[in-house]
Design a protein around this motif. Sequence first.
Motif, PDB file in Angstrom:
ATOM      1  N   UNK A   1       0.834  -1.204   0.000  1.00 61.78           N
ATOM      2  CA  UNK A   1       0.000   0.000   0.000  1.00 61.78           C
ATOM      3  C   UNK A   1       0.870   1.256   0.000  1.00 61.78           C
ATOM      4  N   UNK A   2       1.853   1.300   0.904  1.00 62.07           N
ATOM      5  CA  UNK A   2       2.720   2.483   0.984  1.00 62.07           C
ATOM      6  C   UNK A   2       3.468   2.689  -0.331  1.00 62.07           C
ATOM      7  N   UNK A   3       3.976   1.604  -0.905  1.00 58.33           N
ATOM      8  CA  UNK A   3       4.697   1.712  -2.174  1.00 58.33           C
ATOM      9  C   UNK A   3       3.797   2.267  -3.276  1.00 58.33           C
ATOM     10  N   UNK A   4       2.551   1.753  -3.346  1.00 60.81           N
ATOM     11  CA  UNK A   4       1.615   2.216  -4.377  1.00 60.81           C
ATOM     12  C   UNK A   4       1.255   3.692  -4.181  1.00 60.81           C
ATOM     13  N   UNK A   5       1.049   4.097  -2.936  1.00 54.45           N
ATOM     14  CA  UNK A   5       0.682   5.486  -2.673  1.00 54.45           C
ATOM     15  C   UNK A   5       1.860   6.409  -2.969  1.00 54.45           C
ATOM     16  N   UNK A   6       3.065   5.987  -2.571  1.00 54.21           N
ATOM     17  CA  UNK A   6       4.239   6.807  -2.839  1.00 54.21           C
ATOM     18  C   UNK A   6       4.436   7.028  -4.343  1.00 54.21           C
ATOM     19  N   UNK A   7       4.173   5.983  -5.113  1.00 52.61           N
ATOM     20  CA  UNK A   7       4.336   6.101  -6.561  1.00 52.61           C
ATOM     21  C   UNK A   7       3.360   7.102  -7.159  1.00 52.61           C
ATOM     22  N   UNK A   8       2.218   7.289  -6.483  1.00 58.84           N
ATOM     23  CA  UNK A   8       1.202   8.203  -6.999  1.00 58.84           C
ATOM     24  C   UNK A   8       1.350   9.620  -6.461  1.00 58.84           C
ATOM     25  N   UNK A   9       2.261   9.805  -5.516  1.00 59.69           N
ATOM     26  CA  UNK A   9       2.410  11.116  -4.878  1.00 59.69           C
ATOM     27  C   UNK A   9       3.778  11.688  -5.240  1.00 59.69           C
ATOM     28  N   UNK A  10       3.789  12.700  -6.036  1.00 61.72           N
ATOM     29  CA  UNK A  10       5.061  13.291  -6.489  1.00 61.72           C
ATOM     30  C   UNK A  10       5.874  13.848  -5.329  1.00 61.72           C
ATOM     31  N   UNK A  11       5.171  14.346  -4.289  1.00 64.51           N
ATOM     32  CA  UNK A  11       5.876  15.016  -3.197  1.00 64.51           C
ATOM     33  C   UNK A  11       6.573  14.048  -2.246  1.00 64.51           C
ATOM     34  N   UNK A  12       6.318  12.743  -2.372  1.00 60.33           N
ATOM     35  CA  UNK A  12       6.910  11.827  -1.407  1.00 60.33           C
ATOM     36  C   UNK A  12       7.481  10.611  -2.101  1.00 60.33           C
ATOM     37  N   UNK A  13       8.523  10.792  -2.887  1.00 56.62           N
ATOM     38  CA  UNK A  13       9.101   9.647  -3.606  1.00 56.62           C
ATOM     39  C   UNK A  13      10.081   8.873  -2.739  1.00 56.62           C
ATOM     40  N   UNK A  14      10.316   7.636  -3.171  1.00 52.56           N
ATOM     41  CA  UNK A  14      11.461   6.886  -2.681  1.00 52.56           C
ATOM     42  C   UNK A  14      11.507   6.595  -1.215  1.00 52.56           C
ATOM     43  N   UNK A  15      10.391   6.227  -0.579  1.00 51.64           N
ATOM     44  CA  UNK A  15      10.443   5.869   0.835  1.00 51.64           C
ATOM     45  C   UNK A  15      11.159   4.547   1.002  1.00 51.64           C
ATOM     46  N   UNK A  16      11.833   4.393   2.132  1.00 49.57           N
ATOM     47  CA  UNK A  16      12.602   3.164   2.384  1.00 49.57           C
ATOM     48  C   UNK A  16      11.907   2.316   3.406  1.00 49.57           C
ATOM     49  N   UNK A  17      11.879   1.013   3.160  1.00 55.39           N
ATOM     50  CA  UNK A  17      11.326   0.067   4.123  1.00 55.39           C
ATOM     51  C   UNK A  17      12.434  -0.887   4.520  1.00 55.39           C
ATOM     52  N   UNK A  18      12.618  -1.070   5.805  1.00 53.66           N
ATOM     53  CA  UNK A  18      13.714  -1.912   6.290  1.00 53.66           C
ATOM     54  C   UNK A  18      13.180  -3.120   7.030  1.00 53.66           C
ATOM     55  N   UNK A  19      13.917  -4.227   6.927  1.00 52.18           N
ATOM     56  CA  UNK A  19      13.535  -5.442   7.636  1.00 52.18           C
ATOM     57  C   UNK A  19      14.120  -5.419   9.041  1.00 52.18           C
TER      58      UNK A  19
END
Length: 627
Positions: A609-627
């Motif tokens: 969900x976060x990845x899909x939303x980030x892709x649609x929001x120009x102001x918040x690209x490239x969020x990182x998710x860590x294990x």
Amino acid sequence: MTVRVGDAELVEELPRSVTIRGEPYILSSSDDGTPVLHDAICPHQGGTVTVESESCLRCPQHNWDFDPETGDSTNIPGEELRTYEVTVREDGLYAELPTSAGGTLEFATESTDERPSVTLVSHAALLIEYDGFTLLTDPWIDGPAFLGAWTQYPPAPHDVSDLADEVDAIWITHEHSDHLHPPTLSQFDPETPVYVPELNYQRLSDRLADIGLENVHRLPTETPYRLADNVEAVCFESGSTWNDSILLVDCGGFRILNVNDVGVNWDVQEHVESVDMVASGFAFGASGYPLTWTHLSDDEKRSLVDDRNRGQLAKCEQLVDLFDPSYFLPFAKFFTLAQPDHGRYREQMEKNTPGDVADYLDDEPVRVLDLVPGERWAGADDSIDRVPDRERFFRDDVEERLGREAYEAFTPFVDERFDLTHGELQRYFTELAGSRLAEEIESHALTLELEGDERTLTGYVEFDRGDITYTATETPVDHGDSDAATHVMMRVPGHLVQHVVRADLSWDEIRIGYWSESSRDPDEYNLAFWRLLHAPWEARTDTYRIAESYDISTELSGRTMADLVEQEQVQEILERYGLFCAGCPAGLGEDILEAARIHGLDREQARTLVTDIEAAVDEAPGAAASD
């Protein structure tokens, strides 16, 4: 932060109660004589723990006892008071205490001279009227609650159809059937706005949708929300171990705090220093314990009932001291047991009356509104509209007669053939295994004896630190034959357990409905076990671990869903995940991760969900998710 506890001389007489920053603590000493400080707020329902003796600290609401040296409960396994180290300095005693999470809430209402009117409709149902707006809380009006065990007493004089015509909105505090009552709620227009706390991972919303109510709003906690012109509401969590909530309604500056049967949440006082009216439960009765428990003598039961009633009065006083209201309304305890088989419990059930509350609070600067269902307090002239011959409702013969008449008018609440199988019970219980709720139970066993007209089903359920096993038995397993550290035996009508299992309801419907004849060995309250039966769906989805498993870092954190939906083209994406956020009031108080948690998304769903939303929001690209 470092906080001064008091003068060094305080250690000369321990344990002792102290007040720090307006909150209660107990100064005591550990086994080696080192001073320690215990938080004196009971983890059960927020009551104030006091010094019973040199060897016992006690909460008077439900007699939870704690060890003065360690803060551990001595009669509720696994429960404890929060404890802090104390430093002795030349100028006094100091402790490192958590920074207050307070901050006075800001309401947008404009103070006026107009005051609301409040009608006690029935039990916990209040009709709050202000400037043409009408809010109804927890309407249980038509028919019994708790699987046919409870009926309103005194009877609710209001007709549901008449109320449905005049009510603008409904508030539901929690799921118990004396608050969320499907037969009553089904008679309201499906478009009636219904407000619920943003808790329980959409559980309340789903249940109301099943009833047919289509206009449900989840209120974020600790966030004022506009209900009507100059009317705002804010929801608070219960602060107890149970799924419940507290509601504050601000009507043009006049504030009504609806505590119902929650107890005390000290965090509310940090956000709202004072209110004009507190409405709260005031008497024993909302539990089959101790009356339905066979390991207790009649004298022990009478003593426990007296203790519970005293504890409820002490709670009322505590709420008055905390919030300094001008008015106190005792409510949420107007019921009686209607089933003929429960007559012996009704005869033993002593309950405080609103008059008892008035007498107890006689020295407090508060007016107790001694109302019975059907009576109305008019804020405009501070008067009360009384029902005729109200004193008859405090006579035992009238209660018995009206309870019997209500029972005779009932249609069977659960009219099902008892055909539950061992296989169903095994699947039901083992699906709860591995959850945090199950792990907290440790070593415990439950013997079930389910009785029907033509058959009896007996089984033995063992809980061991997250593992759950179910064994079909020919006869009930006695206390002496159980290897578990604690053991409960329950004899229950089989068709009621079948209904609870198949409808995925809380076992509180059985326990609070006085349906189970039970005993336990040893005589200890296993809180973790009862929490599991209180909300088994939370164990099935392991909701307590949902947020922990995310471990997602995103620039979307902190950005409200309302802002996201309004400014970005993301609604279609959200809907694919079951998040219908457009126009949802909850969106004012949650971000994308909070929304994912509340809607029950697992780790991978939340990441996607976060990845899909980030892709649609120009102001918040490239969020990182860590294990």
